[in-house]
Design an enzyme around this catalytic site. Structure first.
Site, PDB file in Angstrom:
ATOM      1  N   GLY A 540       0.817  -1.197   0.000  1.00  0.00           N
ATOM      2  CA  GLY A 540       0.000   0.000   0.000  1.00  0.00           C
ATOM      3  C   GLY A 540       0.852   1.249   0.000  1.00  0.00           C
ATOM      4  CB  VAL A 542       3.805   5.162   3.468  1.00  0.00           C
ATOM      5  CG1 VAL A 542       4.086   5.829   4.803  1.00  0.00           C
ATOM      6  CG2 VAL A 542       3.955   3.652   3.579  1.00  0.00           C
ATOM      7  CG  ASP A 657      11.038  -7.898   4.090  1.00  0.00           C
ATOM      8  OD1 ASP A 657      12.071  -8.145   3.431  1.00  0.00           O
ATOM      9  OD2 ASP A 657      10.060  -7.305   3.632  1.00  0.00           O
TER      10      ASP A 657
HETATM   11  N1  LIG Z   1       7.407   5.846   9.331  1.00  0.00           N
HETATM   12  C1  LIG Z   1       7.770   6.355   8.149  1.00  0.00           C
HETATM   13  N2  LIG Z   1       8.287   7.592   8.090  1.00  0.00           N
HETATM   14  C2  LIG Z   1       8.666   8.087   6.914  1.00  0.00           C
HETATM   15  N3  LIG Z   1       8.570   7.460   5.746  1.00  0.00           N
HETATM   16  C3  LIG Z   1       8.055   6.231   5.736  1.00  0.00           C
HETATM   17  C4  LIG Z   1       7.622   5.610   6.936  1.00  0.00           C
HETATM   18  N4  LIG Z   1       7.167   4.388   6.640  1.00  0.00           N
HETATM   19  C5  LIG Z   1       7.297   4.250   5.311  1.00  0.00           C
HETATM   20  N5  LIG Z   1       7.833   5.351   4.746  1.00  0.00           N
HETATM   21  C6  LIG Z   1       8.087   5.571   3.346  1.00  0.00           C
HETATM   22  O1  LIG Z   1       7.126   4.872   2.612  1.00  0.00           O
HETATM   23  C7  LIG Z   1       7.733   3.936   1.741  1.00  0.00           C
HETATM   24  C8  LIG Z   1       6.897   2.698   1.641  1.00  0.00           C
HETATM   25  O2  LIG Z   1       6.940   2.030   2.877  1.00  0.00           O
HETATM   26  P1  LIG Z   1       6.436   0.542   2.996  1.00  0.00           P
HETATM   27  O3  LIG Z   1       6.777   0.090   4.329  1.00  0.00           O
HETATM   28  O4  LIG Z   1       5.035   0.465   2.570  1.00  0.00           O
HETATM   29  O5  LIG Z   1       7.241  -0.129   1.881  1.00  0.00           O
HETATM   30  P2  LIG Z   1       8.582  -0.940   1.882  1.00  0.00           P
HETATM   31  O6  LIG Z   1       8.914  -1.381   3.230  1.00  0.00           O
HETATM   32  O7  LIG Z   1       9.564  -0.095   1.158  1.00  0.00           O
HETATM   33  O8  LIG Z   1       8.167  -2.144   0.966  1.00  0.00           O
HETATM   34  P3  LIG Z   1       7.370  -3.423   1.398  1.00  0.00           P
HETATM   35  O9  LIG Z   1       6.103  -2.968   2.037  1.00  0.00           O
HETATM   36  O10 LIG Z   1       7.138  -4.154   0.150  1.00  0.00           O
HETATM   37  O11 LIG Z   1       8.277  -4.115   2.352  1.00  0.00           O
HETATM   38  C9  LIG Z   1       9.086   3.677   2.347  1.00  0.00           C
HETATM   39  O12 LIG Z   1       9.997   3.281   1.379  1.00  0.00           O
HETATM   40  C10 LIG Z   1       9.443   5.040   2.955  1.00  0.00           C
HETATM   41  O13 LIG Z   1       9.990   5.872   1.971  1.00  0.00           O
END
Ligand SMILES: Nc1ncnc2c1ncn2[C@@H]1O[C@H](COP(=O)(O)OP(=O)(O)OP(=O)(O)O)[C@@H](O)[C@H]1O
Ligand SMILES: *[C@@H]1O[C@H](CO)[C@@H](O)[C@H](O)[C@H]1NC(C)=O
Ligand SMILES: *[C@@H]1O[C@H](CO)[C@@H](O)[C@H](O)[C@H]1NC(C)=O
Ligand SMILES: *[C@@H]1O[C@H](CO)[C@@H](O)[C@H](O)[C@H]1NC(C)=O
Ligand SMILES: *[C@@H]1O[C@H](CO)[C@@H](O)[C@H](O)[C@H]1NC(C)=O
Ligand SMILES: *[C@@H]1O[C@H](CO)[C@@H](O)[C@H](O)[C@H]1NC(C)=O
Ligand SMILES: *[C@@H]1O[C@H](CO)[C@@H](O)[C@H](O)[C@H]1NC(C)=O
Ligand SMILES: *[C@@H]1O[C@H](CO)[C@@H](O)[C@H](O)[C@H]1NC(C)=O
Ligand SMILES: *[C@@H]1O[C@H](CO)[C@@H](O)[C@H](O)[C@H]1NC(C)=O
Length: 853
Positions: A540, A542, A657
């Site tokens: 999804g 963020v 992960d």
């Molecule tokens: N707590 C946070 N503060 C700031 N930026 C965030 C935060 N959480 C996520 N993001 C941003 O949102 C992006 C997407 O996060 P998300 O956790 O959905 O994906 P991911 O971990 O990169 O991939 P996946 O969900 O497939 O493991 C991240 O790469 C980061 O740039």
């Protein structure tokens, strides 16, 4: 006609007779009872034989209707029993049978609504019937003391409540069992002044209703067997007390503040298990004359009473035999004990004025001078962590795990203990902000309950001075926010910055509920505007959000349709757990929201984004590449975060992960691990199939592909890969490289381990000119290859990883306090470090020599 006359006469006579019979009915009952009484007591007074008119008997008084109103047979050496129908004497107002040897079952007094005085003390009665006190609405004084032959009875709560005129209830030495009922509020007994229940077999605690009574004389001393227990705290609210006998019980805890009990002249507390320091108010009680305190476990300085006071103090745990201050360490430790309510186990051992003289749970330095360790692990202690730990400046280890401690960790523990190496507060009921400990402190806080209200306050997020400004500010802000919320509801909207939570957002901090309404999330993310998108992941989008106080959050919105209500429950249950997982290096999950098929997770906002961005995208993003110093520090942070996750008691979390995209950075480039545990939720929810379910290719250890077995060593492997990425600036998986060399760990391991070759692999942007940096990089490289060993058993655990990285970070940040600590680490032999870790590395050590590079 005469016949008729005769019949009429006999009818009148009959009527008359009936009238006479019915008229004399009541008094004939009293007569019946009195004649039975005269036959059942021995010796009946001699004059009782002389007439049948009981109203003329000695000891008996009647009203004008010849109804018995008083029986006064006190001290006549009577034996025998009482007839069971005593309560037919419905006009009875006095029943004085004290100091005889009457025995047998007591007759019930039920329904003697006029009876104010009952004296039965000093007899040999054998039982008290049920309902004895029912309807004794006029009872003022009752005494049944010294009837030791009574079969055990309990104080009948519901019946006694009807005796609302009681002024004195005395039943010493009357074989009462059970607990003291909690009925003594002035609303039940507005006139009760004297309660005597000494020398019984009572147990249990002092009822809270004592505090709402006007009792002046309270005697509960010398209970047989177990005795009364618990604290004396309620006494401090019994402001009318003048005589208090509580000796010979099992009361514990400290003597409460008695400053409101200004009328006490006689206070008997000896022969209990009282602990703690004497309150100053005790020594300054204005009318105190008698006090006994001997044979308890009272601690601290010996008290100094005014000369009018007669006191007994022997057999306690006072620090000195004469009045005067205790040793500072002793004082501090007593304050620590005070936070725990002065547990008996401590008071029994912590005697005298030398904390290093074998006190339990205390360890001192080699000179036997300074306290270095306090270990309260698994002691069932209740209470709070005293800031006085901060006065024990030589402390190295504080072990508080597995107790029932509440409230927050005093900030002073982080700022005043230069030698502290370990603080374990796991498995308590602590809450509030976490102090910012120096990196060398191993801070373990499994099942820490960070209050959400506080977690939203900006003070916690920022480091250093703001945080050290302390708990006080945190508490003040929380209180102000709370008052603000109340005020918002009650009066008007407060236009102050302190009110960081809009009324819609209060669900965040209210009653521990972690659900956040979709309306709030919509509002703070600008209706999930594209401008607020922080990034997109496998599950999804963020979004960035800003609460009204300026606190930033990250809202991860996952859309799914396959989750039924069952999945929902699991989702919520899991979230409840995850929200309790709190660590400085783990991104806080602040709350969650479910809206239709959407699942929204709210995290703390990490302004510098992912490690991925800083490691691999710095050119596109036009940001500075990370220095080596920053990289090691990030590695250590991540190591600590993962170590914490692995050491969680109930549910050891395996991240599964770990990768630079799941490592987030704050403005100080300090790192936190993100997205842990969600793998499990997603998996259980069965709503999506993605690589994430099985981790991310490139970070997976060989055994995982082979067996699917997930252990903490999966994360250690992934961590090793992240270390390689930090060193080389290369991604674990580079699609554009030929198969042979594209897998970083494989490539890395094939490199001949010579320093010359290593240098070629190091990220070009790193300055490797100075020897210290290079040496540090080699150490991390060594650790990386150790972590990525093919055999999971050969990989170290995260505790070891943290021990290796800690000194590497410290060498850039030597603080005066840490000098000794750094020293300690440098000279710590590897085998020693390995011994500390849970797994057995003895075989491993042989093929992993520090000098093998
Ligand atoms: N707590 C946070 N503060 C700031 N930026 C965030 C935060 N959480 C996520 N993001 C941003 O949102 C992006 C997407 O996060 P998300 O956790 O959905 O994906 P991911 O971990 O990169 O991939 P996946 O969900 O497939 O493991 C991240 O790469 C980061 O740039
Ligand atoms: C007391 O009086 C009530 C009614 O007034 C009656 O029901 C009850 O049986 C009486 N109790 C005794 C023990 O006589
Ligand atoms: C109750 O009886 C006991 C035993 O005789 C006596 O010591 C005590 O003073 C009496 N108390 C009252 C209030 O009557
Ligand atoms: C209890 O004592 C206080 C202080 O003397 C008095 O004000 C109060 O009225 C008393 N309560 C009752 C119910 O008598
Ligand atoms: C006190 O009461 C307990 C049970 O409540 C009983 O086991 C014990 O024997 C009693 N002791 C005495 C001395 O009556
Ligand atoms: C004990 O602590 C005191 C005060 O913190 C310090 O001055 C002293 O050097 C310490 N003693 C030892 C033996 O470490
Ligand atoms: C603390 O004491 C417990 C036993 O009560 C022991 O198992 C544990 O190892 C001790 N911890 C430390 C850090 O000394
Ligand atoms: C404990 O430390 C505080 C401040 O850190 C100080 O005010 C207090 O006097 C100290 N207490 C003792 C017993 O040394
Ligand atoms: C933890 O503390 C909260 C309130 O501070 C309380 O409601 C809860 O019962 C406590 N939990 C335990 C297990 O004592």
């Amino acid at each position: 006609m005469g016949h008729h006359h005769h019949r009429c006469l006999s009818f009148v006579l009959l009527l008359l007779l009936l009238i006479i019979i019915s008229f004399s009915n009541a008094s004939s009952d009293d007569a019946g009872f009195m004649s039975k009484l005269s036959a059942s007591i021995f010796p009946a007074p001699p004059d009782w034989k002389l007439t049948n008119n009981f109203c003329q008997w000695s000891g008996i008084a009647c009203d004008v209707s010849e109804r018995v109103i008083a029986i006064d047979l006190a001290s006549r050496s009577l034996t025998g029993t009482l007839p069971a129908d005593l309560n037919t004497l419905s006009k009875l107002r006095t029943l004085d049978l004290q100091h005889n040897s009457l025995s047998g079952d007591l007759p019930t007094l039920a329904n003697l609504t006029l009876l104010p005085v009952v004296f039965l003390q000093g007899n040999e009665f054998t039982s008290l019937p049920p309902g004895f006190f029912l309807g004794l609405t006029s009872l003022i004084a009752f005494n049944i003391s010294d009837n030791p032959d009574l079969s055990p009875w309990t104080l009948p709560k519901d019946d006694l409540i009807q005796c609302s005129n009681l002024q004195s209830f005395v039943a010493n030495n009357a074989n009462i069992v059970g607990s003291i009922p909690d009925i003594f509020y002035t609303t039940n007994f507005p006139h009760l002044l004297n309660l005597g229940l000494s020398y019984n077999n009572l147990t249990g605690v002092l009822p809270a209703s004592f505090g709402g009574s006007n009792i002046t004389k309270l005697s509960l001393n010398n209970q047989k067997n177990q005795g009364l227990f618990g604290t004396l705290d309620v006494i401090s609210s019994m402001t009318q007390l003048n005589q208090v006998w509580l000796h010979g019980n099992a009361f514990t805890g400290a003597i409460p503040d008695l400053s409101k009990c200004v009328n006490i002249f006689d206070l008997q507390l000896r022969d209990n298990r009282l602990t703690g320091l004497l309150p100053d108010s005790l020594m300054s009680l204005p009318t105190l004359v008698y006090i006994t305190l001997q044979n308890n476990r009272l601690q601290g300085p010996l008290p100094l009473f005014p000369s009018r006071v007669h006191f007994e103090l022997e057999s306690n745990s006072f620090c000195l035999a004469r009045p005067g201050d205790c040793d500072p360490q002793v004082t501090a430790l007593l304050e620590v004990a005070g936070g725990l309510g002065y547990p008996l186990s401590l008071a029994e051992s912590w005697r005298g004025n030398n904390a290093c003289a074998g006190w339990v749970f205390i360890t001192c330095d080699a000179y036997g001078k300074n306290v270095t360790t306090v270990n309260f692990s698994k002691q069932k202690f209740f209470g709070t962590i005293s800031p006085s730990f901060g006065n024990l400046t030589s402390l190295r280890s504080i072990q508080l795990s597995d107790n029932n401690l509440r409230d927050s960790i005093p900030e002073i523990l982080a700022s005043s203990l230069p030698y502290l190496e370990l603080l374990d507060v796991s498995n308590n009921n602590l809450s509030g902000p976490m102090p910012d400990f120096p990196p060398k402190v191993k801070f373990i806080a499994i099942n820490y309950n960070l209050l959400l209200g506080t977690s939203l306050s900006p003070s916690r997020r920022s480091k250093g001075s703001l945080v050290s400004a302390g708990m006080v500010i945190g508490i003040v802000i929380s209180v102000l926010v709370f008052i603000g919320i109340v005020c918002y509801y009650k009066c008007y909207r407060v236009p102050t910055k302190l009110l960081s939570v809009d009324h819609n957002e209060t669900s965040i901090s209210e009653n521990g509920n972690l659900t956040i309404s979709i309306q709030v999330l919509e509002q703070v993310t600008n209706h999930f505007s594209d401008n607020n998108v922080l990034g997109r992941g496998g599950f999804g989008v963020v979004y960035k959000g800003e609460l009204h106080g300026g606190t930033m959050i990250a809202v991860k919105r996952m859309i799914s349709d396959a989750m039924g209500t069952k999945g929902m429950k699991e989702f919520q249950a899991e979230i409840e757990v995850l929200t309790k997982v709190r660590h400085r290096h783990v991104v806080d999950l602040i709350g969650y929201c479910t809206n239709g098929n959407d699942r929204l997770l709210v995290y703390e906002y990490m302004p510098q984004g992912t490690l991925n961005r800083h490691l691999f995208q710095w050119r596109e993003e036009e940001i500075h590449p990370l220095s080596w110093k920053q990289r090691v520090s990030i590695a250590l942070d991540v190591g600590r975060g993962v170590e914490y996750l692995h050491s969680l008691a109930q549910q050891s979390f395996i991240h599964r992960d770990l990768k630079p995209a799941n490592i987030l950075l704050d403005n100080d480039m300090r790192a936190k691990v993100a997205d842990f545990g969600l793998v499990k939720i997603v998996f259980d929810g069965k709503h999506s199939v993605d690589t994430r379910m099985a981790g991310t290719f490139g970070y997976l250890p060989p055994e995982y592909a082979g067996t699917g077995r997930v252990t903490t060593k999966v994360d250690v492997y992934a961590f090793g890969v992240v270390l390689m990425e930090l060193i080389t600036g290369r991604k674990a998986l580079t699609d554009t490289m030929p198969d042979e060399i594209c897998h970083l760990p494989t490539w890395f391991r094939r490199l001949p381990f010579s320093k010359e070759n290593m240098v070629n692999c190091i990220d070009q942007v790193l300055d490797t000119a100075d020897e210290v940096t290079l040496e540090s990089i080699f150490k991390v490289a060594e650790l990386a290859s150790h972590c990525t060993a093919s055999d999971p058993f050969q990989r170290p655990n995260m505790g070891y990883v943290v021990n290796v990285l800690g000194p590497l970070v410290e060498q850039w940040e030597p603080s005066p306090h840490e000098e000794e600590q750094t020293h300690h680490h440098h000279h710590r032999s590897l085998p020693h470090a390995l011994q500390d870790s849970e797994d057995n590395y003895s075989s491993l050590f042989n093929d992993f020599q520090p000098n093998s590079i």
